[in-house]
Design a protein around this motif. Sequence first.
Motif, short mmCIF file in Angstrom:
data_model
loop_
_atom_site.label_atom_id
_atom_site.label_comp_id
_atom_site.label_asym_id
_atom_site.label_seq_id
_atom_site.Cartn_x
_atom_site.Cartn_y
_atom_site.Cartn_z
N UNK A 65 -8.30 56.47 -22.98
CA UNK A 65 -7.57 56.65 -24.23
C UNK A 65 -8.26 55.87 -25.34
N UNK A 66 -8.12 56.34 -26.57
CA UNK A 66 -8.62 55.58 -27.72
C UNK A 66 -7.75 54.34 -27.89
N UNK A 67 -8.36 53.23 -28.25
CA UNK A 67 -7.61 52.03 -28.59
C UNK A 67 -6.93 52.28 -29.94
N UNK A 68 -5.79 51.66 -30.19
CA UNK A 68 -5.02 51.89 -31.41
C UNK A 68 -5.84 51.56 -32.67
N UNK A 69 -6.67 50.53 -32.61
CA UNK A 69 -7.44 50.11 -33.79
C UNK A 69 -8.90 50.56 -33.73
N UNK A 70 -9.22 51.42 -32.81
CA UNK A 70 -10.60 51.89 -32.63
C UNK A 70 -10.92 53.04 -33.57
N UNK A 71 -12.07 52.98 -34.21
CA UNK A 71 -12.50 54.07 -35.08
C UNK A 71 -12.88 55.27 -34.23
N UNK A 72 -12.26 56.41 -34.53
CA UNK A 72 -12.57 57.63 -33.79
C UNK A 72 -13.77 58.28 -34.44
N UNK A 73 -14.87 58.33 -33.71
CA UNK A 73 -16.10 58.86 -34.26
C UNK A 73 -16.91 59.56 -33.18
N UNK A 74 -17.83 60.38 -33.63
CA UNK A 74 -18.75 61.05 -32.73
C UNK A 74 -20.08 60.30 -32.78
N UNK A 75 -20.67 60.07 -31.63
CA UNK A 75 -21.96 59.39 -31.58
C UNK A 75 -22.86 60.16 -30.63
N UNK A 76 -24.05 60.46 -31.09
CA UNK A 76 -25.04 61.13 -30.26
C UNK A 76 -26.13 60.13 -29.90
N UNK A 77 -26.51 60.10 -28.64
CA UNK A 77 -27.58 59.22 -28.18
C UNK A 77 -28.60 60.08 -27.46
N UNK A 78 -29.84 60.03 -27.93
CA UNK A 78 -30.93 60.77 -27.31
C UNK A 78 -31.86 59.78 -26.63
N UNK A 79 -32.14 60.01 -25.37
CA UNK A 79 -33.05 59.16 -24.63
C UNK A 79 -34.20 60.05 -24.16
N UNK A 80 -35.41 59.67 -24.53
CA UNK A 80 -36.56 60.47 -24.13
C UNK A 80 -37.86 59.84 -24.59
N UNK A 81 -38.92 60.52 -24.32
CA UNK A 81 -40.26 60.04 -24.65
C UNK A 81 -40.88 61.00 -25.66
N UNK A 82 -41.43 60.46 -26.73
CA UNK A 82 -42.09 61.26 -27.78
C UNK A 82 -41.15 62.31 -28.38
N UNK A 83 -39.92 61.91 -28.68
CA UNK A 83 -38.96 62.82 -29.30
C UNK A 83 -39.37 63.07 -30.75
#
Length: 52
Positions: free
Chosen positions: A19-37
């Motif tokens: 569950x989201x915490x009551x004071x947590x900012x609801x946001x989308x985050x993308x994380x790309x892990x790779x080589x020579x992106x």
Amino acid sequence: MRQVVQGVGERIAHYFDRLWEADETRQTRLVFIGHDLDHTRIRTRLAAAELH
């Protein structure tokens, strides 16, 4: 609830982790892990997707 989506190659998994915490900012985050992106190409394609 927060949803996590992870993809590797052709495989994609998704699940709700908690569950989201009551004071947590609801946001989308993308994380790309790779080589020579290609950062420019990734940003361009994501920006184009926002328009649709």
